[in-house]
Scaffold this motif. Structure first.
Motif, PDB file in Angstrom:
ATOM      1  N   SER A 145     -41.252  35.008  -6.443  1.00  0.00           N
ATOM      2  CA  SER A 145     -41.547  35.417  -6.605  1.00  0.00           C
ATOM      3  C   SER A 145     -41.183  36.604  -8.109  1.00  0.00           C
ATOM      4  O   SER A 145     -40.174  36.093  -9.337  1.00  0.00           O
ATOM      5  CB  SER A 145     -40.586  36.913  -5.818  1.00  0.00           C
ATOM      6  OG  SER A 145     -40.946  37.993  -6.079  1.00  0.00           O
ATOM      7  N   GLN A 146     -42.182  36.767  -8.630  1.00  0.00           N
ATOM      8  CA  GLN A 146     -42.154  37.353 -10.471  1.00  0.00           C
ATOM      9  C   GLN A 146     -41.581  38.580 -10.263  1.00  0.00           C
ATOM     10  O   GLN A 146     -41.452  38.731 -11.398  1.00  0.00           O
ATOM     11  CB  GLN A 146     -43.626  37.676 -10.776  1.00  0.00           C
ATOM     12  CG  GLN A 146     -44.693  36.056 -11.251  1.00  0.00           C
ATOM     13  CD  GLN A 146     -43.886  35.654 -12.273  1.00  0.00           C
ATOM     14  OE1 GLN A 146     -42.740  35.525 -12.907  1.00  0.00           O
ATOM     15  NE2 GLN A 146     -44.594  33.929 -12.387  1.00  0.00           N
ATOM     16  N   HIS A 147     -41.394  39.339  -8.920  1.00  0.00           N
ATOM     17  CA  HIS A 147     -40.842  40.887  -8.732  1.00  0.00           C
ATOM     18  C   HIS A 147     -39.661  40.716  -8.453  1.00  0.00           C
ATOM     19  O   HIS A 147     -38.612  41.508  -9.150  1.00  0.00           O
ATOM     20  CB  HIS A 147     -41.733  41.867  -8.226  1.00  0.00           C
ATOM     21  CG  HIS A 147     -43.372  41.525  -8.332  1.00  0.00           C
ATOM     22  ND1 HIS A 147     -43.912  42.196  -9.077  1.00  0.00           N
ATOM     23  CD2 HIS A 147     -43.934  40.948  -7.352  1.00  0.00           C
ATOM     24  CE1 HIS A 147     -44.927  41.599  -9.269  1.00  0.00           C
ATOM     25  NE2 HIS A 147     -45.008  40.664  -8.150  1.00  0.00           N
ATOM     26  N   THR A 148     -38.827  39.500  -7.619  1.00  0.00           N
ATOM     27  CA  THR A 148     -37.631  39.151  -7.153  1.00  0.00           C
ATOM     28  C   THR A 148     -36.899  38.355  -7.911  1.00  0.00           C
ATOM     29  O   THR A 148     -35.644  38.495  -7.552  1.00  0.00           O
ATOM     30  CB  THR A 148     -37.458  39.610  -6.056  1.00  0.00           C
ATOM     31  OG1 THR A 148     -37.884  38.429  -5.482  1.00  0.00           O
ATOM     32  CG2 THR A 148     -37.805  41.010  -5.101  1.00  0.00           C
ATOM     33  N   ASP A 149     -37.877  37.477  -8.413  1.00  0.00           N
ATOM     34  CA  ASP A 149     -36.543  36.865  -9.416  1.00  0.00           C
ATOM     35  C   ASP A 149     -36.541  36.938 -10.724  1.00  0.00           C
ATOM     36  O   ASP A 149     -37.007  37.205 -11.399  1.00  0.00           O
ATOM     37  CB  ASP A 149     -38.023  35.178  -8.920  1.00  0.00           C
ATOM     38  CG  ASP A 149     -37.471  34.178  -8.117  1.00  0.00           C
ATOM     39  OD1 ASP A 149     -36.476  35.464  -7.130  1.00  0.00           O
ATOM     40  OD2 ASP A 149     -38.110  34.007  -7.409  1.00  0.00           O
TER      41      ASP A 149
ATOM     42  N   ILE B 143     -25.128  42.028 -15.792  1.00  0.00           N
ATOM     43  CA  ILE B 143     -26.004  41.286 -16.408  1.00  0.00           C
ATOM     44  C   ILE B 143     -26.440  41.698 -14.361  1.00  0.00           C
ATOM     45  O   ILE B 143     -27.472  42.479 -13.981  1.00  0.00           O
ATOM     46  CB  ILE B 143     -25.875  40.608 -16.561  1.00  0.00           C
ATOM     47  CG1 ILE B 143     -26.155  40.417 -18.158  1.00  0.00           C
ATOM     48  CG2 ILE B 143     -27.559  39.336 -16.225  1.00  0.00           C
ATOM     49  CD1 ILE B 143     -26.358  38.509 -18.773  1.00  0.00           C
ATOM     50  N   GLN B 144     -25.306  41.407 -13.664  1.00  0.00           N
ATOM     51  CA  GLN B 144     -25.841  40.994 -12.108  1.00  0.00           C
ATOM     52  C   GLN B 144     -25.663  42.611 -11.592  1.00  0.00           C
ATOM     53  O   GLN B 144     -27.018  42.621 -11.305  1.00  0.00           O
ATOM     54  CB  GLN B 144     -24.606  40.632 -11.532  1.00  0.00           C
ATOM     55  CG  GLN B 144     -25.608  40.096 -10.323  1.00  0.00           C
ATOM     56  CD  GLN B 144     -24.678  39.731  -8.685  1.00  0.00           C
ATOM     57  OE1 GLN B 144     -23.612  38.390  -9.325  1.00  0.00           O
ATOM     58  NE2 GLN B 144     -24.022  40.133  -7.486  1.00  0.00           N
TER      59      GLN B 144
ATOM     60  N   ILE C  99     -34.131  42.902  -9.013  1.00  0.00           N
ATOM     61  CA  ILE C  99     -34.241  41.208  -8.628  1.00  0.00           C
ATOM     62  C   ILE C  99     -32.987  41.124  -7.506  1.00  0.00           C
ATOM     63  O   ILE C  99     -31.728  41.513  -7.357  1.00  0.00           O
ATOM     64  CB  ILE C  99     -33.325  40.688 -10.347  1.00  0.00           C
ATOM     65  CG1 ILE C  99     -34.344  41.745 -11.816  1.00  0.00           C
ATOM     66  CG2 ILE C  99     -32.839  39.011 -10.110  1.00  0.00           C
ATOM     67  CD1 ILE C  99     -36.220  40.876 -11.553  1.00  0.00           C
ATOM     68  N   ARG C 100     -33.352  39.932  -7.420  1.00  0.00           N
ATOM     69  CA  ARG C 100     -32.332  39.391  -5.657  1.00  0.00           C
ATOM     70  C   ARG C 100     -31.865  38.043  -6.253  1.00  0.00           C
ATOM     71  O   ARG C 100     -31.274  37.353  -5.340  1.00  0.00           O
ATOM     72  CB  ARG C 100     -33.512  39.211  -4.268  1.00  0.00           C
ATOM     73  CG  ARG C 100     -33.304  40.881  -4.121  1.00  0.00           C
ATOM     74  CD  ARG C 100     -33.373  41.231  -2.440  1.00  0.00           C
ATOM     75  NE  ARG C 100     -34.404  40.604  -2.543  1.00  0.00           N
ATOM     76  CZ  ARG C 100     -35.719  40.468  -1.765  1.00  0.00           C
ATOM     77  NH1 ARG C 100     -36.387  42.070  -2.150  1.00  0.00           N
ATOM     78  NH2 ARG C 100     -36.431  40.519  -1.447  1.00  0.00           N
ATOM     79  N   ARG C 101     -32.457  37.551  -7.534  1.00  0.00           N
ATOM     80  CA  ARG C 101     -32.349  36.252  -6.962  1.00  0.00           C
ATOM     81  C   ARG C 101     -32.179  35.884  -8.697  1.00  0.00           C
ATOM     82  O   ARG C 101     -33.395  36.373  -9.911  1.00  0.00           O
ATOM     83  CB  ARG C 101     -33.733  35.217  -6.502  1.00  0.00           C
ATOM     84  CG  ARG C 101     -32.917  33.697  -6.653  1.00  0.00           C
ATOM     85  CD  ARG C 101     -34.154  32.766  -5.473  1.00  0.00           C
ATOM     86  NE  ARG C 101     -34.897  32.869  -5.994  1.00  0.00           N
ATOM     87  CZ  ARG C 101     -35.885  32.650  -4.235  1.00  0.00           C
ATOM     88  NH1 ARG C 101     -35.134  32.350  -3.311  1.00  0.00           N
ATOM     89  NH2 ARG C 101     -37.210  32.826  -4.600  1.00  0.00           N
TER      90      ARG C 101
ATOM     91  N   GLU D 220     -28.390  33.924  -5.599  1.00  0.00           N
ATOM     92  CA  GLU D 220     -28.338  34.808  -4.425  1.00  0.00           C
ATOM     93  C   GLU D 220     -28.441  35.868  -3.875  1.00  0.00           C
ATOM     94  O   GLU D 220     -27.120  35.840  -3.805  1.00  0.00           O
ATOM     95  CB  GLU D 220     -29.911  34.317  -3.710  1.00  0.00           C
ATOM     96  CG  GLU D 220     -30.852  33.356  -4.095  1.00  0.00           C
ATOM     97  CD  GLU D 220     -31.075  32.582  -2.571  1.00  0.00           C
ATOM     98  OE1 GLU D 220     -32.262  32.533  -2.484  1.00  0.00           O
ATOM     99  OE2 GLU D 220     -30.433  31.224  -2.439  1.00  0.00           O
ATOM    100  N   TRP D 221     -28.935  37.386  -3.700  1.00  0.00           N
ATOM    101  CA  TRP D 221     -28.097  38.482  -2.907  1.00  0.00           C
ATOM    102  C   TRP D 221     -28.702  39.668  -2.583  1.00  0.00           C
ATOM    103  O   TRP D 221     -29.689  39.309  -2.180  1.00  0.00           O
ATOM    104  CB  TRP D 221     -27.373  39.204  -3.622  1.00  0.00           C
ATOM    105  CG  TRP D 221     -27.795  40.077  -5.129  1.00  0.00           C
ATOM    106  CD1 TRP D 221     -28.730  41.019  -5.175  1.00  0.00           C
ATOM    107  CD2 TRP D 221     -28.373  39.230  -6.740  1.00  0.00           C
ATOM    108  NE1 TRP D 221     -29.278  40.974  -6.768  1.00  0.00           N
ATOM    109  CE2 TRP D 221     -29.085  40.465  -7.255  1.00  0.00           C
ATOM    110  CE3 TRP D 221     -27.412  37.907  -7.071  1.00  0.00           C
ATOM    111  CZ2 TRP D 221     -29.410  40.030  -8.648  1.00  0.00           C
ATOM    112  CZ3 TRP D 221     -28.107  37.567  -8.632  1.00  0.00           C
ATOM    113  CH2 TRP D 221     -28.353  38.776  -9.117  1.00  0.00           C
ATOM    114  N   GLU D 222     -27.884  39.454  -1.320  1.00  0.00           N
ATOM    115  CA  GLU D 222     -29.218  41.022  -0.478  1.00  0.00           C
ATOM    116  C   GLU D 222     -29.333  42.540  -1.524  1.00  0.00           C
ATOM    117  O   GLU D 222     -29.152  42.414  -2.196  1.00  0.00           O
ATOM    118  CB  GLU D 222     -28.056  41.277   0.536  1.00  0.00           C
ATOM    119  CG  GLU D 222     -28.346  40.028   1.538  1.00  0.00           C
ATOM    120  CD  GLU D 222     -29.479  39.491   1.541  1.00  0.00           C
ATOM    121  OE1 GLU D 222     -30.718  39.869   2.223  1.00  0.00           O
ATOM    122  OE2 GLU D 222     -29.562  37.807   1.823  1.00  0.00           O
ATOM    123  N   LYS D 223     -30.548  42.886  -1.196  1.00  0.00           N
ATOM    124  CA  LYS D 223     -30.942  44.156  -1.476  1.00  0.00           C
ATOM    125  C   LYS D 223     -29.622  44.904  -1.950  1.00  0.00           C
ATOM    126  O   LYS D 223     -29.500  45.490  -1.170  1.00  0.00           O
ATOM    127  CB  LYS D 223     -32.291  44.510  -1.402  1.00  0.00           C
ATOM    128  CG  LYS D 223     -33.098  45.743  -1.822  1.00  0.00           C
ATOM    129  CD  LYS D 223     -34.568  45.515  -1.051  1.00  0.00           C
ATOM    130  CE  LYS D 223     -34.586  46.928  -1.645  1.00  0.00           C
ATOM    131  NZ  LYS D 223     -36.187  46.899  -1.390  1.00  0.00           N
TER     132      LYS D 223
END
Length: 175
Positions: free
Chosen positions: A92-96, A120-121, A129-131, A172-175
């Motif tokens: 995903s260009q939005h969440t990666d 940063i995270q 961002i989730r990944r 990766e992490w949850e929203k």
């Protein structure tokens, strides 16, 4: 006693400090870090879209010098898409995002990379961002970096060859 640092975003006013930081990296560190060329024009081009690319810095509270630097690009590198999708990732260009950290040679091994990544995270989570995908993977011969990424919660997806063996890694992490 650990030295004090402050964390923040790269601003154009930081350009002279960033150029100095990049020039002070040892040849071995420079070889392992390459999201953009190390000259002024390339860095300004790299940061020309503030909605897609962000730079994160750690600065010494004592000297004001940059001691760690990590550019982050929203999404993924298009030329990596086939390889990443082959691992089963739905990109995903939005969440990666794609992440390329570096720490000044004389600051390595002191926990600064972990502190910067935690900063940063948190910032990335605010942006949805989730990944996080490692930019260009990590060189298989870089045992210290592999240990660092695993400690930060990254997992190995698989290997590829580019000027030697490399590992693709993600967190990766949850929203």
């Amino acid at each position: 006693m650990q030295a004090q640092v402050s964390f923040g975003y790269f601003q154009s006013s930081d350009l002279p400090l960033l150029l100095d930081y990049l020039q002070r990296l040892s040849p071995a560190t420079r070889k392992r870090f390459g999201p953009h060329p190390f000259d002024e024009a390339a860095i300004l081009r790299f940061y020309s879209n503030p909605f897609e690319v962000w730079g994160f810095l750690a600065k010494s509270a004592e000297t004001g010098a940059i001691v760690a630097y990590a550019p982050v690009k929203r999404g993924y590198l298009e030329h990596d898409r086939p390889r990443l999708e082959a691992y089963g990732l739905s990109l995903s260009q939005h969440t990666d995002c794609t992440f390329a950290p570096s720490v000044a040679d004389d600051w390595q091994g002191q926990g600064l990379g972990g502190q910067l990544f935690n900063f940063i995270q948190t910032e990335l989570q605010v942006r949805g961002i989730r990944r996080v995908i490692l930019w260009g993977g990590v060189q298989a011969s870089n045992a210290a970096a592999l240990r660092f990424y695993e400690k930060m919660g990254f997992r190995v997806l698989g290997g590829f060859e580019y000027e030697g063996g490399n590992w693709d890694m993600v967190k990766e992490w949850e929203k």
